[in-house]
Structures are given as C-alpha cells and as structure tokens.
Design an enzyme around this catalytic site. Structure first.
Site, PDB file in Angstrom:
ATOM      1  N   LYS A 113      33.684  57.640  41.672  1.00  9.34           N
ATOM      2  CA  LYS A 113      34.893  58.354  41.250  1.00  9.34           C
ATOM      3  C   LYS A 113      34.938  59.766  41.828  1.00  9.34           C
ATOM      4  CE  LYS A 113      36.415  55.702  37.391  1.00  9.34           C
ATOM      5  NZ  LYS A 113      36.745  55.569  35.989  1.00  9.34           N
ATOM      6  N   LYS A 194      42.040  42.621  42.558  1.00  5.74           N
ATOM      7  CA  LYS A 194      42.387  42.397  41.158  1.00  5.74           C
ATOM      8  C   LYS A 194      43.750  43.004  40.823  1.00  5.74           C
ATOM      9  CE  LYS A 194      40.172  44.388  37.629  1.00  5.74           C
ATOM     10  NZ  LYS A 194      39.223  44.824  36.615  1.00  5.74           N
ATOM     11  N   LYS A 197      45.565  48.059  36.463  1.00  8.89           N
ATOM     12  CA  LYS A 197      46.444  49.097  35.946  1.00  8.89           C
ATOM     13  C   LYS A 197      46.781  50.124  37.010  1.00  8.89           C
ATOM     14  CE  LYS A 197      44.102  50.461  32.376  1.00  8.89           C
ATOM     15  NZ  LYS A 197      43.442  50.710  31.106  1.00  8.89           N
TER      16      LYS A 197
HETATM   17  P1  AMP Z   1      40.956  48.104  33.052  1.00  7.26           P
HETATM   18  O1  AMP Z   1      42.448  48.006  33.109  1.00  7.26           O
HETATM   19  O2  AMP Z   1      40.343  47.863  34.403  1.00  7.26           O
HETATM   20  O3  AMP Z   1      40.463  49.327  32.344  1.00  7.26           O
HETATM   21  O4  AMP Z   1      40.467  46.871  32.192  1.00  7.26           O
HETATM   22  C1  AMP Z   1      40.703  46.703  30.814  1.00  7.26           C
HETATM   23  C2  AMP Z   1      40.343  45.291  30.434  1.00  7.26           C
HETATM   24  O5  AMP Z   1      41.232  44.344  31.068  1.00  7.26           O
HETATM   25  C3  AMP Z   1      38.937  44.858  30.848  1.00  7.26           C
HETATM   26  O6  AMP Z   1      38.409  44.020  29.840  1.00  7.26           O
HETATM   27  C4  AMP Z   1      39.157  44.060  32.108  1.00  7.26           C
HETATM   28  O7  AMP Z   1      38.152  43.087  32.313  1.00  7.26           O
HETATM   29  C5  AMP Z   1      40.499  43.405  31.852  1.00  7.26           C
HETATM   30  N1  AMP Z   1      41.213  43.213  33.127  1.00  7.26           N
HETATM   31  C6  AMP Z   1      41.760  44.189  33.883  1.00  7.26           C
HETATM   32  N2  AMP Z   1      42.366  43.682  34.981  1.00  7.26           N
HETATM   33  C7  AMP Z   1      42.166  42.329  34.941  1.00  7.26           C
HETATM   34  C8  AMP Z   1      42.530  41.233  35.797  1.00  7.26           C
HETATM   35  N3  AMP Z   1      43.247  41.428  36.919  1.00  7.26           N
HETATM   36  N4  AMP Z   1      42.166  39.991  35.426  1.00  7.26           N
HETATM   37  C9  AMP Z   1      41.473  39.797  34.281  1.00  7.26           C
HETATM   38  N5  AMP Z   1      41.092  40.770  33.441  1.00  7.26           N
HETATM   39  C10 AMP Z   1      41.433  42.030  33.752  1.00  7.26           C
END
Ligand code: AMP
Length: 324
Positions: A113, A194, A197
């Site tokens: 980061k 992926k 967000k």
């Molecule tokens: P983040 O948005 O990366 O902070 O992730 C928050 C939660 O959402 C975590 O448990 C991730 O594993 C899940 N998550 C985020 N993006 C994906 C995705 N594209 N597919 C499956 N799970 C996701």
C-alpha cells in the site's frame, strides 16, 4: 480467560460501493450463517482513515454500508460502527506498545500500500495493531482468514501471546482457519481480475445498488470470446474466463445454463438472475434509507452490546499492563 467458540466477527471497510462480488462472496454467506453463531459485523470506519479520505464521503459510505448490512438481512447479528466502540482504538494503542517496528516493517500489505510513496499516514503502518484489537476484544476461538490477511492474523496471535506471557493471561489466542471456498466473482470487463470495490466505478463491476437497467447494460457488455457453435457456452477458466465468470454468476444467483447455447441468451439469463437476486436487497435498502431512525436504533443497540462485551477485555488488559 474466556473463550467463546461460537463468536463470529467480520469488519468491512466503508471505502467504496459494495459489489456483487462482496455480496456473493461475503454478505450473503454471512446472512445465511448468522444463526449458527453469535455474530458481530462492523463497519470499519477507523480503518478507512489510514489513507487520504474525504470526511463527507466517509460518512456517506459508512451510512450506505451500515444500511446495506441490514438490507441483506443481517438483522439477527450484532451490527456496529467501529468508532462507536472506543475499546477498539484503546486496545490498539496498548498493542502498539507490545508490537515492534521490526514486525510492522515486515507486513506485506503495508509495503504494497505504501508503494513508491515517501510518506504515508502513520495509521497505515499501525493498522495491524488496530486489526489485532478488533479481533482480540471479542475473544473468538477461530478466525477464518483469506491469504491477504493471514500475516496480520499471525501477528495478532504473536501480540496476544507476547502480552499474555509478559503481563498475564488476558487474551484468547485465536486459531487461524481457512474459510470455505466461496464464490469468487470476476470483473465483467476484465475477467482475470476480481470484481472489487476499488473498481466499482468501472463498467465491469455490478454494484449492489445498481438498477436493473444498469445491470442489463453491464452484463450486456461483459467480455466473452469469439467462439461460436453449440459448445461455446461452457466453463473453462483458462481459455474462457469471461464465459466461465458469467456461468458462475448465473449459478450463484440461482439460474441454470441448461439449454443455453449463445452468449446473447447467457447474458439475458445472467441479467435476469442477478436482477432477481439483488432487487429485494435494493428495495429493502430504499425502505431502510428512508427510515434513518430505525437504522440508527439498530446500530446504537449494536454498539452498546459491543461496548459491554469488550469492556472486561480492555479492563483486564489495562490492569495487566499497569494502568490504574
Ligand atoms: P473487500 O471489498 O476486498 O474489502 O472485501 C470484503 C469482503 O468481500 C471479503 O470477505 C472478500 O472476500 C469479499 N469479496 C470482495 N470481492 C469479492 C469478489 N469479487 N468475489 C468474492 N468475494 C469478494
């Protein structure tokens, strides 16, 4: 020292709009499993301060995420906003007094980061101490963790053990477990990365609150490939990542690919399945958003319960380390 085997805890950072990936990979399983344990789900607004931020936007994202957690059906869980439970920041400071710079310097996520920047917020560096506090305050016996957070949970265990051996047995040292492999939703425009967000503003990410029209447009533009013929609609992550992703989304949203032979028909089926899955969430969100008093009532009660649960742990840590 008390161990609570049936507690589950997860904090989500309010740093963007939640996507279909967050929903299928995290929120939906959280809602489905909330009766199996005593669940605590938090909006990690303090973690969102570790990078440059806009206060107004942070508040909006916090409210949106808090409302969404309710809209996806987490009403049997204890919902809270991290900053409303001061024990998180208080214990984080005590843990900073147990952690060493050598340990924090080794954190891969900090190095990533920070990147090439000369100077970053100190809180980005000390973030693992706050994460350790988030966990240790609730005394979970197990922490299911994906690869990206594993090093931080290992540090949490090290800090808990060091604290316990230096000052007395205050913390439960959680076991690290591997979460059940869930759906991994890929970006529609770039199916090798992926759906996240951070890319939620892009054309390849379906936001949880997108309207049916927007969903239709995004799925319609999803990357597929140039294969034609009766066997074109099939899963093969290596050679057909776009089509595979669409098929997985379709199945995860309760649809079926039987009898689908063209990409056009596949996209129509995916759109219908995703809209059917997300419409109730969006409707519930709209209802909740117009009833702010109800949402704040839920979060006030959640924070009160978290304060009650965490107070004895913080008090024990303070007493052990020598604070009066
Ligand atoms: P983040 O948005 O990366 O902070 O992730 C928050 C939660 O959402 C975590 O448990 C991730 O594993 C899940 N998550 C985020 N993006 C994906 C995705 N594209 N597919 C499956 N799970 C996701």
């Amino acid at each position: 020292m008390t161990t609570t085997t049936t507690r589950r805890l997860s904090l989500l950072k309010p740093t963007g709009h939640l996507t279909l990936g967050n929903y299928l990979g995290a929120l939906r399983p959280m809602a489905a499993g909330q009766h199996e344990a005593d669940c605590f789900y938090g909006v990690a607004d303090l973690h969102a301060l570790t990078v440059p931020h806009d206060p107004l936007e942070l508040r909006q994202h916090t409210t949106e995420l808090a409302t969404l957690l309710l809209a996806v059906g987490l009403d049997a869980s204890t919902l809270f906003v991290q900053s409303r439970v001061p024990a998180h920041a208080q214990l984080a400071y005590l843990l900073e007094c147990v952690a060493s710079t050598g340990e924090l310097n080794r954190m891969i996520q900090f190095k990533e980061k920070r990147g090439q920047q000369d100077s970053v917020r100190v809180s980005l560096y000390t973030y693992p101490a706050l994460m350790a506090a988030d966990i240790l305050l609730y005394r979970p016996a197990q922490v299911p963790v994906g690869d990206d957070q594993r090093q931080h949970v290992e540090l949490t265990r090290d800090l808990a053990m060091r604290f316990n051996s230096s000052y007395g047995p205050v913390f439960t040292v959680p076991e690290i477990t591997t979460p059940a492999a869930g759906a991994r939703v890929m970006d529609l425009a770039d199916p090798t990365s992926k759906m996240g967000k951070s890319g939620a503003a892009g054309p390849g990410a379906i936001r949880l609150l997108d309207s049916p029209d927007v969903i239709r447009r995004k799925v319609g533009r999803a990357v597929t490939d140039s294969e034609t013929g009766a066997r074109a609609v099939r899963a093969d992550r290596e050679t057909k990542p776009g089509v595979t992703n669409l098929l997985e989304i379709l199945i995860a949203c309760g649809g079926s690919a039987d009898a689908i032979t063209t990409y056009g028909a596949l996209k129509k089926a995916v759109t219908d399945a995703v809209v059917a899955e997300l419409e109730p969430v969006r409707k519930r969100y709209d209802d909740l958003a117009s009833d702010a008093a109800h949402v704040s009532g839920v979060y006030d009660a959640g924070a009160a319960r978290c304060r009650a649960v965490t107070a004895p742990v913080l008090a024990a840590a303070e007493a052990a380390i020598g604070l009066s």
